[in-house]
Design a protein around this motif. Sequence first.
Motif, PDB file in Angstrom:
ATOM      1  N   HIS A   1      -2.932   5.579  -5.655  1.00  0.00           N
ATOM      2  CA  HIS A   1      -3.187   4.959  -4.356  1.00  0.00           C
ATOM      3  C   HIS A   1      -4.150   5.794  -3.517  1.00  0.00           C
ATOM      4  O   HIS A   1      -4.563   5.374  -2.444  1.00  0.00           O
ATOM      5  CB  HIS A   1      -1.876   4.803  -3.573  1.00  0.00           C
ATOM      6  N   PHE A   2      -4.461   7.001  -4.005  1.00  0.00           N
ATOM      7  CA  PHE A   2      -5.182   7.960  -3.173  1.00  0.00           C
ATOM      8  C   PHE A   2      -6.530   7.424  -2.697  1.00  0.00           C
ATOM      9  O   PHE A   2      -6.865   7.507  -1.514  1.00  0.00           O
ATOM     10  CB  PHE A   2      -5.357   9.270  -3.945  1.00  0.00           C
ATOM     11  N   ILE A   3      -7.307   6.858  -3.647  1.00  0.00           N
ATOM     12  CA  ILE A   3      -8.655   6.413  -3.291  1.00  0.00           C
ATOM     13  C   ILE A   3      -8.591   5.349  -2.189  1.00  0.00           C
ATOM     14  O   ILE A   3      -9.391   5.347  -1.254  1.00  0.00           O
ATOM     15  CB  ILE A   3      -9.389   5.865  -4.547  1.00  0.00           C
ATOM     16  N   GLY A   4      -7.580   4.459  -2.287  1.00  0.00           N
ATOM     17  CA  GLY A   4      -7.422   3.419  -1.266  1.00  0.00           C
ATOM     18  C   GLY A   4      -7.063   3.992   0.098  1.00  0.00           C
ATOM     19  O   GLY A   4      -7.486   3.464   1.132  1.00  0.00           O
ATOM     20  N   GLU A   5      -6.279   5.073   0.094  1.00  0.00           N
ATOM     21  CA  GLU A   5      -5.812   5.638   1.367  1.00  0.00           C
ATOM     22  C   GLU A   5      -6.804   6.634   1.969  1.00  0.00           C
ATOM     23  O   GLU A   5      -6.685   6.990   3.147  1.00  0.00           O
ATOM     24  CB  GLU A   5      -4.471   6.373   1.143  1.00  0.00           C
TER      25      GLU A   5
END
Lengths: 592, 592
Positions: free
Chosen positions: B548-552
């Motif tokens: 989820h990191f890239i989205g957050e």
Amino acid sequence: MKTTLRRYLPILTWGAEYSQRTLVNDLTVAAIVTMMLIPQSLAYALVAGLPPQIGLYASMAPLVLYAIFGTSRSLAVGPVAVASLMTATAVGTIASQGTPEYLGAAIALAMLSGLMLVVMGALRLGFLANFLSHPVISGFITASGIQIAAGQLGPVLGISAKGETFIENVHSLVKNIGNTNLYTAVIGFTTLGFLFWVRRGLKPLLLRFGIGERAADIMAKVGPVVAIALTTAAVWAFGLNNRGVSIVGLVPKGLPKLTLPPLDLSLWAKLAVPALLISIVGYVESISVALTLAAKKRQRVDPDQELIALGASNIGAAVSGGFPITGGFARSVVNFEAGAETPAAGAFTAVGIAIATLFLTPLLFFLPNATLAATIIVAVLSLVDLSALKRTYVYSRADFAAMLGTILLTLVEGVEAGLIVGVAVSIFLHLYSTSRPHVAVVGQIPGTATFRNVERHTAVTYPGILSLRVDESLYFPNARFLEDLISQSVASNPDIRHVILECPAVNTIDSSALESLEAINRRLKDGGITFHLSEVKGPVMDRLKRSHFIGELTGGVHLRQYDAVASIDPDVARRTLEAPLVNGSLVEAAKA
Amino acid sequence: MKTTLRRYLPILTWGAEYSQRTLVNDLTVAAIVTMMLIPQSLAYALVAGLPPQIGLYASMAPLVLYAIFGTSRSLAVGPVAVASLMTATAVGTIASQGTPEYLGAAIALAMLSGLMLVVMGALRLGFLANFLSHPVISGFITASGIQIAAGQLGPVLGISAKGETFIENVHSLVKNIGNTNLYTAVIGFTTLGFLFWVRRGLKPLLLRFGIGERAADIMAKVGPVVAIALTTAAVWAFGLNNRGVSIVGLVPKGLPKLTLPPLDLSLWAKLAVPALLISIVGYVESISVALTLAAKKRQRVDPDQELIALGASNIGAAVSGGFPITGGFARSVVNFEAGAETPAAGAFTAVGIAIATLFLTPLLFFLPNATLAATIIVAVLSLVDLSALKRTYVYSRADFAAMLGTILLTLVEGVEAGLIVGVAVSIFLHLYSTSRPHVAVVGQIPGTATFRNVERHTAVTYPGILSLRVDESLYFPNARFLEDLISQSVASNPDIRHVILECPAVNTIDSSALESLEAINRRLKDGGITFHLSEVKGPVMDRLKRSHFIGELTGGVHLRQYDAVASIDPDVARRTLEAPLVNGSLVEAAKA
């Protein structure tokens, strides 16, 4: 001198700026946190297998000491779920619950853990916490939460179900389910239902009544106090303690006396490993909360000083008859959201707990244990994060294996085995993954002096020259891998006359890797092949110059991969450099 | 199918090409190696605390099995010094020397070690050998050499001096020095002097007599046979065995019988750790010799198949009543230099040993133990490499600490403690050093889009933007370091609005580091700061996309550091890009 003093005594810094406004603020915060801490202290003492007043004792001196030594302005220390479970496990192997030896061992554990933390802080050994990888600590906390919740189902149902591990606990629970006490179960499940509703349903309701967001949050957090008041009143009013409902009973009034842990070397030796584990797990939890809250106000937290502060707090817990403590997540968030401005809020909370211990303990006489058990269950279920398993599975199978292994082992074999094996597995998997670094055969991109992986780019390789780029530092876990790789490559391609190792990602070369490079150089020399290096980083080169390797190297050390190739075959390298960028036929010709 | 068979049975490959010329060659080599192996077999059996014929037994079946399964054309397996010492240590804790239990345990150790090696080979677990860093194995071998030599001083002097460790041995030696037997000491020291002269002085002499370099080398290596013949004759002629000179005595004639190790689970459990250590140490020594010799003729050695071959050889040793064996350095070099063309030379050596066992053992009756002890001392002193300590000290203090620690602990506490602590220390130091990776603040070089360490280059940094380059993969040992670093940097510089992490040297990001990056992103967001990444490698990015990191992420992921800066402040970045290369005033202006 003054700077050093300020570093080790942060109170000197914030104390100097302390004002009346800050005082009023901190006092308000302390009142709220005290309300939250009383039931938690009692409950976590039960998780640790100790009498309830020990929880209160562990919530006074440590808070004052943290206020003196701590660098976080929001962290609230005291008894927490996981450390309490670990205490019960460690002390349970030494003495039986309810004996003076059990209490003595718990106090010794706090003292030992405190001393270890202070030493780690003084020697700046905070990096030891790194050994606990995230999958391991996350799996461990999830498993601890499950185990604590399972352990409290007995009190909620009014049956005695004991067990060292989750498995034993569940087994004992199922066996004794027939002895359920109806009144206890009603109190237990009603409290559970109420507390779940407080978590989920109360806040929206309060918001609808026009209460502010932050106040609603805080009111929801003191829900357990209401549950305690109501169920205590119910037991008293209906005389339920005569109908089999187990109550807290007589809690000794008064402040804790100065105590010293038993000076028994064999006891301390037995507690050394558990104390180390509690120290590290407690520290990791605590520093993570402290950093998160500090970031919101761009405040500074000193990780090494935090070790000293937590250590001092645990020593404080020990000498006042308490058990191991650390920074608690929920409690620190309340502290922060209620607006704690300085660590003094913690010291005032300690005063609040002291007042409660002096005057309010008679009110706890009819408090049913089922209520405390229910508050524990609701609190620890927030520790259980099974979705992390899925997230980790998607991201990394190795980390997933470490996490699942830690969870299962903790549930089946207990907290210490779970943690130790988890750490060992994650170190092993780490060494395994670095033992096979990514190595690419590189070739020159026509029209440039750039070299790239031939599998990803249209690049020219030269007959007789093997160009390898290694994408990892060279150290003992992968030293022999490189030896094998080059030995295989050379054996399978008899045309090779030169090997060039491109090192742009090599951040360090340790003695093992140096030995391997020397062996590679010697063996290639025996086979009539020269060995070159290129793009060696400055610090790596500085160090290599201190060895005999550079002198013995049959080839040279080149700034760029292109220079290395050009030093061997200037014509071919230059022709490719001057070639038009898109020229498939040249590429093919040069490759053949 | 056929390829698989060829992989696991290398004999099928070289056997198919076997010719009469090769046969003659291999037979000559076998005769030379047999001469060298007989005294070594007897001597190393003594080091292992076993009767001399066990050394001969361990030099037959293993050689034949290695010829079938081995991939090195030059490796000569059999009893070696270090494995023999490790055997004595492991078995010594289980039974007393001279008892059938002692022999049984040594056989079980060979069987267990053989099975472990085969399993490691089949599962391709050769990387386990990487856990032994070079400083540890080098220190361990040096310490073993010292310990073996000290252990043989007793027999050289004709006194019995026993001890589990070097320290105990020396202590016992000093205490019993008064019991020295003059005749034994004369034989012992004469042999020692002769063997040292053979090593140093014989070769030049032979060369002067016109003997070829290689032949002179080989003749020097069979020196021990001459010493044995002369001292045996002397004992026989002067009846020295009646004057207190200890002799080998009756060595049972005949080939070994098929034996099975005792099937005692508790015995096997006790031997598991020593067997693993012997397996790995033996493998590391053996593969290193095999790779070195193979390189000289550009031959191929398969490290995984070597595990299987060594395993089969040890199982062979066990079922023929022998003890743990591995590839020997000196012996393999003689094998190679005498011109061994195929592993068949090893099988023929086994035949040579078998003939000796059948017919020559009566000749060994008067062989003095002092002679064997002297050959051991001369052989193992070549293992002692104290200069490695100095070399390592100059190159790396951490590696030096690991090496010195291994040597001292091996001498004081014994071989197993030395190895295990050495491995633990080197893993610990490795994790420690990676836990504090090099991180540089980078700035733009005026006139270019290149970013470099501001401490090494004249580079422009921008107010409000913190650009960091981390020179290490991100994984659990350093995950929290990055959290701390960014948290401190941001707390101490209130102007920062953007943080960019340049990742050209980041080869992997594990779950712990991902969690840290997520925490950093969240905390920076709470502080009103955006977080960017640049130069993320392809495989690392592929994996990050699964989280989820890239989205957050509050900022972006940029191809180059320049693009990241330009996305935040296009004007300043472009102005610096277009600036003339040497422009001190611009640099100063932009920095201010």
